[in-house]
Structure formats: C-alpha cells, structure tokens
Scaffold this motif. Structure first.
Motif, PDB file in Angstrom:
ATOM      1  N   ASP A 109      65.293  13.739  49.642  1.00 49.69           N
ATOM      2  CA  ASP A 109      63.902  14.152  49.482  1.00 49.69           C
ATOM      3  C   ASP A 109      63.553  14.461  48.034  1.00 49.69           C
ATOM      4  O   ASP A 109      62.432  14.204  47.589  1.00 49.69           O
ATOM      5  N   SER A 110      64.489  15.007  47.286  1.00 50.05           N
ATOM      6  CA  SER A 110      64.209  15.319  45.881  1.00 50.05           C
ATOM      7  C   SER A 110      63.975  14.052  45.064  1.00 50.05           C
ATOM      8  O   SER A 110      63.185  14.046  44.117  1.00 50.05           O
ATOM      9  N   GLN A 111      64.637  12.961  45.447  1.00 43.38           N
ATOM     10  CA  GLN A 111      64.433  11.687  44.761  1.00 43.38           C
ATOM     11  C   GLN A 111      63.111  11.045  45.160  1.00 43.38           C
ATOM     12  O   GLN A 111      62.448  10.404  44.348  1.00 43.38           O
ATOM     13  N   TYR A 182      60.199  10.219  42.536  1.00 51.19           N
ATOM     14  CA  TYR A 182      59.777  11.212  41.555  1.00 51.19           C
ATOM     15  C   TYR A 182      59.735  10.635  40.151  1.00 51.19           C
ATOM     16  O   TYR A 182      58.717  10.706  39.451  1.00 51.19           O
ATOM     17  N   ILE A 183      60.828  10.030  39.724  1.00 49.73           N
ATOM     18  CA  ILE A 183      60.947   9.560  38.346  1.00 49.73           C
ATOM     19  C   ILE A 183      60.018   8.380  38.082  1.00 49.73           C
ATOM     20  O   ILE A 183      59.305   8.346  37.078  1.00 49.73           O
ATOM     21  N   THR A 184      60.007   7.401  38.987  1.00 47.71           N
ATOM     22  CA  THR A 184      59.174   6.219  38.746  1.00 47.71           C
ATOM     23  C   THR A 184      57.686   6.542  38.832  1.00 47.71           C
ATOM     24  O   THR A 184      56.887   5.996  38.070  1.00 47.71           O
ATOM     25  N   CYS A 185      57.304   7.422  39.748  1.00 47.32           N
ATOM     26  CA  CYS A 185      55.887   7.811  39.842  1.00 47.32           C
ATOM     27  C   CYS A 185      55.457   8.541  38.577  1.00 47.32           C
ATOM     28  O   CYS A 185      54.393   8.255  38.014  1.00 47.32           O
ATOM     29  N   ALA A 221      56.590  18.875  35.153  1.00 47.69           N
ATOM     30  CA  ALA A 221      57.433  18.029  36.002  1.00 47.69           C
ATOM     31  C   ALA A 221      58.909  18.346  35.805  1.00 47.69           C
ATOM     32  O   ALA A 221      59.712  18.219  36.736  1.00 47.69           O
ATOM     33  N   ASN A 222      59.262  18.768  34.617  1.00 45.43           N
ATOM     34  CA  ASN A 222      60.647  19.109  34.324  1.00 45.43           C
ATOM     35  C   ASN A 222      61.008  20.519  34.785  1.00 45.43           C
ATOM     36  O   ASN A 222      62.144  20.789  35.176  1.00 45.43           O
TER      37      ASN A 222
END
Length: 306
Positions: A109-111, A182-185, A221-222
């Motif tokens: 879920d975190s990913q 998360y990262i790609t969005c 975000a970080n």
C-alpha cells in the motif's frame, strides 16, 4: 514473562535505531490475507493475551520510530524493520503470521498510495478562488501569449496567479486518474509544474509561485509519513476495526495526507464554466479593446487545450 517482554520491546527499538533497511530484504513469503475467519477464534486465552501484547509492543515501537525518523522512507524502513525483527525473533509466536500479513500489506500500500498534490495546490489558491473552484469555475490551460501594454508596446503576457494554479490543479487532478504509485505520480506532478513554469514568460511573478509550490510539495511528500499504525489497528484480530473490510480496502487512501479534504472538494465540485486565464500586464493582442479578461469561453475539456 515480563522480562522476556522487555527484551523483546528493546530489541525492536534497537533494530529500528540501527537504520535497518527493510526493503532490501524483499517481501516476506506469505500471501496477504484479509482473514475471513478471525484467526483468534480457536486460540487459548493466553495466546490472545500474547497477540494483544505483541500488537501493543509493535505499536509503541512505531510511535518511537516516528519521534526521530526524518522522512517518509526512513519511517517506513524502521517500521518494516521492527516487524521483521519480531517475525524473525519469534518463529512460534501466534502473532507471527499476523505481522507477516501486516508487513506485506504496508509495503504494497505504501508503494501504491498517491500523494494528494491537489490538496497542496488548492490550499495555495486565494480564499476567493477556492470558493469559485468549489462552485465550478475552471480555467483553460496556460499558453504563451503577447499583450499590448499601457505604453503601447508589445510584451509577453503575465498571468493571474490564481488562474495559473487553477489550471495546474486541473491538470494534476486529471493525471491522477492514470497513475498508480507514489513515486511515479509525484514525479509526474512535479513535471507538470515544471512544464507550466517553463511555459510562462521569464519575468512572470507566477513563475516564482510555482517554484515555491514545487518546493513545498517535494518537502511534504517526503515528510508526511505513511500511517503504519492504522494497519496495526485494522489487522489486529482483537480490535474493533478488524472486521472493517471496506476500511481495509481503502486504507492506503485514508492514510494519505490531504486525501479526505481533497476528496470532499472533488466530490462536491463539478466544472460549470470555463474561463480564459487573466493577463495582468496588458490587453491580449488576440482580443479587441472592448473584450475583458476572464470572460467565459466555450465549454471545452481542459485537456484539449493543455
């Protein structure tokens, strides 16, 4: 018994403090489960006590981790490391399969969670524009344009900041329907901001606003940690929320920063009218002297203009 409990708790904390990189281990080989039958139904009273204590210890460790970890990634690694430490140290504990499941679901879920960039952009609109947005005002995408200045010269157009941010908000909201991680969005959101920044005239004050906004989004975000404690509550078979299948299904959204706030806005705000972005330093050369900036245009989807 209490001595072993103390050693267990300290061991988890020490493991977390060491900066253990849980993601390097890969997923624990146990399929994620929703447990249609409560796994404690056939357990002894002592086993249930052990499970409740284990969840309390891990929850306390998560809280401890969150007092000193400095980023979303660091907090996740510490929490996953705490779960891994418990699983590896207690191979016969009745909570082991439960924590294996929690580990897998948190990692997945975190990913797949999305950072709600829309909420950050919305908060940077003026209060007046926030209300207008709720009432259905939308802005056509920003395109480079020239204006006739009061002195009679021609210059690159500068755009109203609210209109720039509204156009940005619409672009990000549309893109979030087609990204899944998360990262790609987040990376795509930042690219949209850069694209809009580069489209503005060099001296347009809205450029500075976009730079500042990009910095704010990256920091939030970080820093906004993933709510691992929510998963301990949802997947503790002795908690009141254990049977809440819908909440489990939506957990990664519920845990996202700004999700509830933005969801409420998006749900109750539908596009009613589209407006050209206002120019702040002159009259658009493509309009007659009688035309006024920000007059309604034909109703067209924004992505046809972007």
């Amino acid at each position: 018994m209490m001595k072993n409990h103390t050693v267990l708790y300290c061991g988890i904390v020490i493991q977390a403090l060491s900066g253990f990189e849980a993601r390097a281990m890969g997923p624990i080989p146990l399929p994620s489960q929703l447990y249609q039958i409560n796994p404690t139904s056939g357990m002894t009273p002592q086993q249930k006590i052990d499970i409740q204590q284990a969840f309390s210890w891990v929850g306390a460790t998560f809280q401890q981790n969150h007092t000193f970890c400095k980023s979303r990634g660091e907090c996740l690694n510490l929490d996953l490391g705490a779960l891994t430490n418990f699983i590896n140290s207690h191979p016969t504990h009745p909570a082991k399969p439960l924590f294996q499941n929690v580990y897998n679901i948190i990692r997945q879920d975190s990913q797949q969670q999305k950072f709600v960039t829309q909420w950050v952009v919305f908060q940077n609109l003026s209060q007046h524009r926030q209300e207008e947005y709720r009432n259905g005002i939308r802005i056509t995408p920003i395109r480079p344009q020239y204006v006739r200045t009061p002195s009679g010269s021609t210059a690159p157009a500068f755009f109203n900041q609210d209109d720039v941010l509204t156009s940005l908000l619409q672009a990000i909201e549309h893109r979030h329907k087609n990204c899944e991680e998360y990262i790609t969005c987040l990376s795509g959101d930042l690219q949209i901001i850069k694209s809009l920044h580069d489209r503005l005239a060099l001296n347009d004050p809205a450029r500075t606003s976009l730079k500042n906004l990009k910095h704010i989004i990256k920091n939030l975000a970080n820093q906004k940690i993933f709510n691992t404690n929510l998963y301990l509550t949802l997947y503790n078979p002795l908690s009141a929320d254990w049977g809440n299948t819908l909440k489990k299904h939506k957990a990664k959204k519920i845990a996202a920063y700004g999700y509830a706030e933005w969801r409420q806005i998006a749900k109750n705000s539908q596009a009613v009218s589209w407006h050209d972005p206002r120019m702040t330093n002159g009259i658009p050369l493509s309009q007659s002297q009688a035309a006024q900036p920000n007059m309604p245009t034909q109703k067209r989807p924004w992505w046809e203009w972007w």
